[in-house]
Design an enzyme around this catalytic site. Structure first.
Site, PDB file in Angstrom:
ATOM      1  N   LYS B  10      80.849  45.244  17.370  1.00  0.00           N
ATOM      2  CA  LYS B  10      79.576  45.543  16.714  1.00  0.00           C
ATOM      3  C   LYS B  10      78.773  46.605  17.479  1.00  0.00           C
ATOM      4  O   LYS B  10      78.826  46.663  18.699  1.00  0.00           O
ATOM      5  CB  LYS B  10      78.755  44.248  16.639  1.00  0.00           C
ATOM      6  CG  LYS B  10      77.498  44.351  15.821  1.00  0.00           C
ATOM      7  CD  LYS B  10      76.797  43.017  15.797  1.00  0.00           C
ATOM      8  CE  LYS B  10      75.422  43.138  15.184  1.00  0.00           C
ATOM      9  NZ  LYS B  10      74.497  43.945  15.985  1.00  0.00           N
ATOM     10  N   LYS B  41      77.808  59.999  17.589  1.00  0.00           N
ATOM     11  CA  LYS B  41      76.725  60.187  18.548  1.00  0.00           C
ATOM     12  C   LYS B  41      77.218  60.635  19.929  1.00  0.00           C
ATOM     13  O   LYS B  41      76.423  61.069  20.752  1.00  0.00           O
ATOM     14  CB  LYS B  41      75.814  58.959  18.619  1.00  0.00           C
ATOM     15  CG  LYS B  41      76.391  57.703  19.195  1.00  0.00           C
ATOM     16  CD  LYS B  41      75.299  56.627  19.155  1.00  0.00           C
ATOM     17  CE  LYS B  41      75.674  55.401  19.972  1.00  0.00           C
ATOM     18  NZ  LYS B  41      76.881  54.694  19.497  1.00  0.00           N
TER      19      LYS B  41
END
Lengths: 510, 286
Positions: B10, B41
Site C-alpha cells: 500500500k 514520483k
C-alpha cells in the site's frame, strides 16, 4: 421518454438508453413479445463476422468531414483515422450535386481532417497540449466555422481532459469547437457513435432560437440517405414553401446552429437522428417525426401531411399530394401486377429494413419474407408493429445482424427468396448463393455497386418509387448476374454449416 | 543470473525506505545491486543517493525529437551509482493527473531491457520498488513473466494495508499462473507491539502466506530518511541496521514460492472483526 442527460460529458450507451441489441433470430412477433416482456435471450454474439468502430466510423469523422466549413480532428493514434481516408479517398466530388442541396460544398473540395497522431511519449505524458496545438493550427490554416474533435479509446484510457482543452482554447479560435466523446470500447452497439455526435451537437452547437420558423424543417439524414433523395424531398417540400435544413452530411455549420428554429425535425435515418431529434424536442420543444419515412407512396403521403400540420401548410400540401400521385400512380399500378407475390428480403439499417418494405408491399404487392436490421431497440418496436400491420398480420423472419454473412448464408437458400435487397456488406455473399438481388445503400465515392448513374438508387418521395422500380425491374427481368456469379464461385462455407443452426454464435448480452 | 525482486504494498507504507535499506544491506556484503523505482514520483532511490533526485528514464526519453530516437535512449544517462555502488534508476512518469503512468512503467522497463541496461550493469540483485497497489496493467509490469521473479509485499498492522496486500495476492496468483513473479513472503513494517505482530501473523495464516521479517518503528530510520540516507550508511551500528541486514540475508537466500490464498473483501472484513475479538480475549497487551 427518458430525459437525455445533456449536462453529462458523454451520451449514455445505447444498450442502456434504448435497450439496443445487435443479434436476434426469430419472427417479428417473437421479437416483439421478447423485447416487451424483457425476456430477450441470445441477443449478442460470441463470434462475429463484422464489426465497426463507434467513434471513427459511426460518431462521424466521416460524416463531419463533409461539413464544408468544418474541420475534423481525431484525437487518437493514426490507425483510428484510417477508415476516414479510406472512405474519403475518392474526394467529395461524387456528391457535388449536394451543392444545390446545402449551398455548402463546391465540387472537388477535399475533406479537411486531422489526426493528433498520438505517439508513445504522448500516451504516457498526456496529449492535451498536442490537441490544443492541433486545434489552433487547424483554425489558423482553414478558418473553419466548426472544429469537430473525436476522441478514441487511447485518449479515453489516458484520461485527457478534452472538455477542459476545449474550454481553454475556445476563446483563441474563431471556430466553434465540438468535442465528441466516444470511447468505442464502452458499447457493443456501434450506433452509439451517432448519439455521441448528437450529444455534442446539442451541447456545443445548437444555439437558442432567435425566431421560430414555420417554413423550415430539420431533415436529419445520414449519408446512407443519398443526395438524390435529399434533393428530391427538398424540392418537393419547396413547392409548398417549406425549406429543409439538412444535417449532418454536407451541411454547413450554421445548419446545426439553427436546428432549434425549425417547425419540426424529420428522421430519414432514425438510427442516426434518435438522440439529436429527441434532444431538440426536449430542449426546444421541436416535434420529432420518426415513425414515418417517405418510402412508398402511402407513407410519403403520411409523411408530407405530418410535416404540413407542423408547418401550417395543410391545404397546399393536399394539392401537392394530388398532383404527385396523379403523375405516378398509374405506372405503379402496372408494376404491381407484374410483381405481385414476389418474395422479398430486406437487409439494411433500420431506415430501410423497417421502412422500405412499405414500398415493396404496398406499392409493388411483394411479399415480405424477412428483414435483417443491423440493430434493434425499444424505439423500433413501433416500426416493427407497423410492418406487421402492413403484412396483414403475416409473420416474417427477423434476423438482427450487422451484415453477419456467415449467419445469412446459412438460411438464405432455405427461405425461398425471389429478391434480396441488402447493404453492400452483405449482398456479395447472397448473390454468390444465386439469390437475385440488389444492393441498397451507397457509400462515398462508390455510389453504387452495379450502376453508377445518378438516378439509380433514388427511393424516397413519389417519384423515388418509380425511380427505384426502374432499377428493380432490371434485375427482376434479368437475374443472370447472381446466376452466373454463383455458378462460377466457390463459397467459403463447409456444407455442414448449412445444416447447422445459424444462431450457434448468438449468446446472451456480453 | 540476477535475482530479480519486486516489492509491492500500500502507498505510504514505507516500501521505498525498506527497499533502499535492504539494497544497502545487500550491497554491504559485496553484491552488485540495482534498484529501480517504478513510480512516477521517482523518489525510490533518493536515500541511496544522499538525497539527490536523479533524472528519470522517462524524463530522458522526453528529450527525443522523433519516435525513432524515443526508443533508443542512452541507458548510461538514466542509471546512477549510489551508496556502495548500488545502481539506481527511476522510471518516472507524467505529472499527477495527466497522461498514463501505467503505460510509462511498461515503456520504461521495456526500454531498459531493449537497451541492454541489465547486461551492462550485470547485477547480482535487481530490486523493483513499485507504486502502491497494482492499480492497472502498467504497474503489474514487474510481476509479469521474465521481470521480477520473487515478490515481497510490505504490510503493517493497519487493516487498509492488509486489504491492499490481499488484493496484491490476487494479482500475484493471476500472474503466477502464467509464469510470472511468485510470492516470496510478507515484510511487516511498523511492528512495535505484540498485538501488531499478532495481527499480521493472523493475516499471513489466513492468506497462507508468511511474514519473513518484522521491522519495528525506529527513530534512526526516520532520521536517516530525513537525511536522505539509509541506516546502513548513517547509523550502521544501530539495532535497526541489523534488522535490515537480517532481512537482506533472508532475501538473498530465500527460494520459497508461496501460492497465496487471497480472500474476498467481505471475508476479509469478517476476519478483521474476529481478529479483534481474539486479541481482546487473549489479553495481549500493547
Amino acid at each position: 421518454m427518458k430525459k437525455l442527460p445533456l449536462e453529462e460529458k458523454v451520451a449514455p450507451i445505447r444498450e442502456r438508453r434504448t435497450g439496443a441489441i445487435r443479434a436476434y433470430m426469430g419472427t417479428a412477433r417473437q421479437l416483439l413479445a421478447d423485447i416487451k416482456s424483457g425476456k430477450l435471450k441470445a441477443c449478442d454474439r460470441a463470434f462475429t463476422n463484422t464489426w465497426t468502430c463507434s467513434s471513427s466510423i459511426m460518431a462521424g469523422p466521416i460524416r463531419m468531414a463533409t461539413v464544408s466549413d468544418g474541420v475534423v480532428i481525431m484525437h487518437s493514434p493514426m490507425g483510428c483515422i484510417s477508415n476516414l481516408s479510406q472512405f474519403l479517398a475518392p474526394g467529395l466530388q461524387p456528391h457535388e450535386e449536394t451543392k444545390q442541396d446545402q449551398g455548402g460544398y463546391t465540387p472537388n473540395q477535399p475533406a479537411t481532417y486531422y489526426c493528433s497522431n498520438l505517439t508513445e511519449e504522448e500516451v504516457i505524458f498526456g496529449a492535451e497540449k498536442k490537441l490544443r496545438e492541433t486545434i489552433i493550427v487547424a483554425d489558423k490554416r482553414h478558418h473553419p466555422k466548426s472544429i469537430w474533435i473525436f476522441t478514441s479509446c487511447v485518449s479515453g484510457i489516458m484520461g485527457d481532459d478534452i472538455e477542459g482543452v476545449v474550454k481553454e482554447t475556445q476563446a483563441e479560435v474563431g471556430a466553434t469547437i465540438v468535442p465528441i466523446r466516444c470511447e468505442a470500447f464502452q458499447s457493443r452497439i456501434c450506433q452509439w457513435g451517432h448519439d455521441s455526435a448528437g450529444h455534442a451537437i446539442l451541447k456545443y452547437l445548437v444555439k437558442k432560437p432567435e425566431k421560430k420558423r414555420n417554413d423550415m424543417i430539420n431533415m436529419m439524414a445520414s449519408t446512407a440517405v443519398w443526395a438524390e433523395d435529399r434533393i428530391h424531398l427538398a424540392e418537393l417540400l419547396g413547392k409548398v414553401g417549406i425549406q429543409c435544413n439538412t444535417v449532418p452530411d454536407y451541411a454547413v455549420t450554421e445548419s446545426f446552429r439553427i436546428l432549434s428554429e425549425a417547425a419540426c425535425s424529420v428522421a430519414l435515418c432514425p438510427t442516426w437522428s434518435d438522440y439529436l431529434g429527441k434532444g431538440l424536442e426536449q430542449e426546444y420543444g421541436i416535434p420529432y417525426v420518426r415513425d414515418i419515412l417517405p418510402l412508398g407512396t402511402a407513407r410519403t403521403e403520411q409523411w408530407l401531411r405530418k410535416i404540413a400540420v407542423h408547418c401550417g401548410k395543410e391545404e397546399e400540401m393536399e394539392q401537392l399530394i394530388k398532383e404527385e400521385r396523379a403523375a405516378v400512380m398509374p405506372r405503379i399500378e402496372a408494376l404491381r401486377k407484374q410483381w405481385q407475390g414476389m418474395k422479398v428480403f430486406v437487409s439494411c439499417g433500420i431506415t430501410r429494413s423497417l421502412h422500405l418494405p412499405h414500398m415493396l408491399v404496398n406499392d409493388f404487392g411483394m411479399e415480405l419474407v424477412g428483414i435483417n436490421p443491423f440493430e434493434f431497440d425499444e424505439e423500433a418496436i413501433v416500426d416493427l408493429e407497423n410492418l406487421l400491420k402492413l403484412t396483414g398480420g403475416k409473420d416474417f423472419l427477423v434476423h438482427v445482424s450487422d451484415c453477419q454473412t456467415l449467419e445469412m448464408a446459412n438460411y438464405i437458400k432455405k427461405l425461398d427468396v425471389d429478391l434480396f435487397l441488402g447493404h453492400r456488406g452483405s449482398v456479395g455473399f447472397i448473390f454468390k448463393h444465386g439469390v437475385p438481388g440488389l444492393r441498397v445503400g451507397v457509400a462515398y465515392g462508390s455510389r453504387h455497386g452495379l450502376r453508377r448513374d445518378m438516378d439509380s438508387g433514388r427511393q424516397m418521395g413519389f417519384s423515388g418509387v418509380l425511380s427505384y422500380a426502374r432499377y428493380l425491374d432490371n434485375v427482376i427481368k434479368n437475374p443472370s448476374f447472381s446466376e452466373k456469379l454463383s455458378a462460377h464461385t466457390r463459397l467459403p462455407f463447409k456444407e455442414s454449416w448449412y445444416e447447422q443452426d445459424p444462431t450457434v454464435n448468438m449468446v446472451d448480452p456480453l | 543470473m540476477a535475482r530479480e525482486i519486486g516489492v509491492y504494498g500500500k502507498g505510504g507504507i514505507g516500501k521505498s525506505t525498506i527497499v533502499s535499506n535492504t539494497s544497502a544491506a545487500i550491497a554491504e556484503k559485496g553484491a552488485k545491486v540495482m534498484q529501480i523505482g517504478c513510480d512516477p514520483k521517482a523518489d525510490s532511490t533518493n536515500s541511496l543517493l544522499d538525497g539527490r533526485y536523479i533524472p528519470t528514464i522517462l524524463d530522458t526519453v522526453l528529450e527525443a525529437d522523433t519516435v525513432r530516437e524515443f526508443r533508443s535512449v542512452d541507458v548510461s544517462k538514466v542509471i546512477f551509482e549510489g551508496y556502495r555502488g548500488i545502481i539506481c534508476a527511476e522510471c518516472g512518469g507524467p505529472d499527477p493527473g495527466i497522461g498514463c503512468a501505467g503505460r510509462g512503467i511498461i515503456t520504461a522497463i521495456e526500454l531498459m531491457k531493449e537497451q541492454g541496461a541489465f547486461e551492462k550493469v550485470n547485477p547480482d540483485y535487481v530490486l523493483y520498488d513499485v507504486l502502491g497497489d497494482v492499480v492497472c496493467g502498467g504497474f503489474a509490469m514487474p510481476l509479469r513473466q521474465g521481470i521480477a521473479k520473487q515478490v515481497y509485499i510490505v504490510v503493517s498492522a493497519n487493516f487498509a494495508s492488509l486489504y491492499a496486500a490481499n488484493n496484491l495476492c490476487k494479482a500475484i496468483v493471476r500472474f503466477g499462473e502464467r509464469g510470472g513473479g511468485k510470492l516470496a513472503g510478507l515484510i511487516a513494517n511498523h511492528i512495535s507491539t505484540p498485538e501488531e505482530k499478532e495481527i499480521v501473523n493472523e493475516f499471513a495464516a489466513m492468506t497462507k502466506t508468511e511474514v519473513i521479517e518484522y521491522i519495528p518503528y525506529s527513530r534512526e530510520l526516520a532520521r536517516s530518511d530525513l537525511q536522505g540516507q539509509t541506516v546502513i550508511q548513517s547509523a550502521p551500528d544501530s539495532e535497526i541496521a541489523d534488522v535490515f541486514r537480517r532481512l537482506a540475508a533472508k532475501i538473498a537466500e530465500r527460494e520459497q514460492q508461496i501460492i497465496p490464498a487471497p480472500v474476498q473483501a467481505p471475508e476479509l472484513r469478517k476476519w478483521g472483526q474476529s481478529c479483534l475479538e481474539r486479541l481482546q480475549a487473549s489479553g495481549i497487551k500493547e
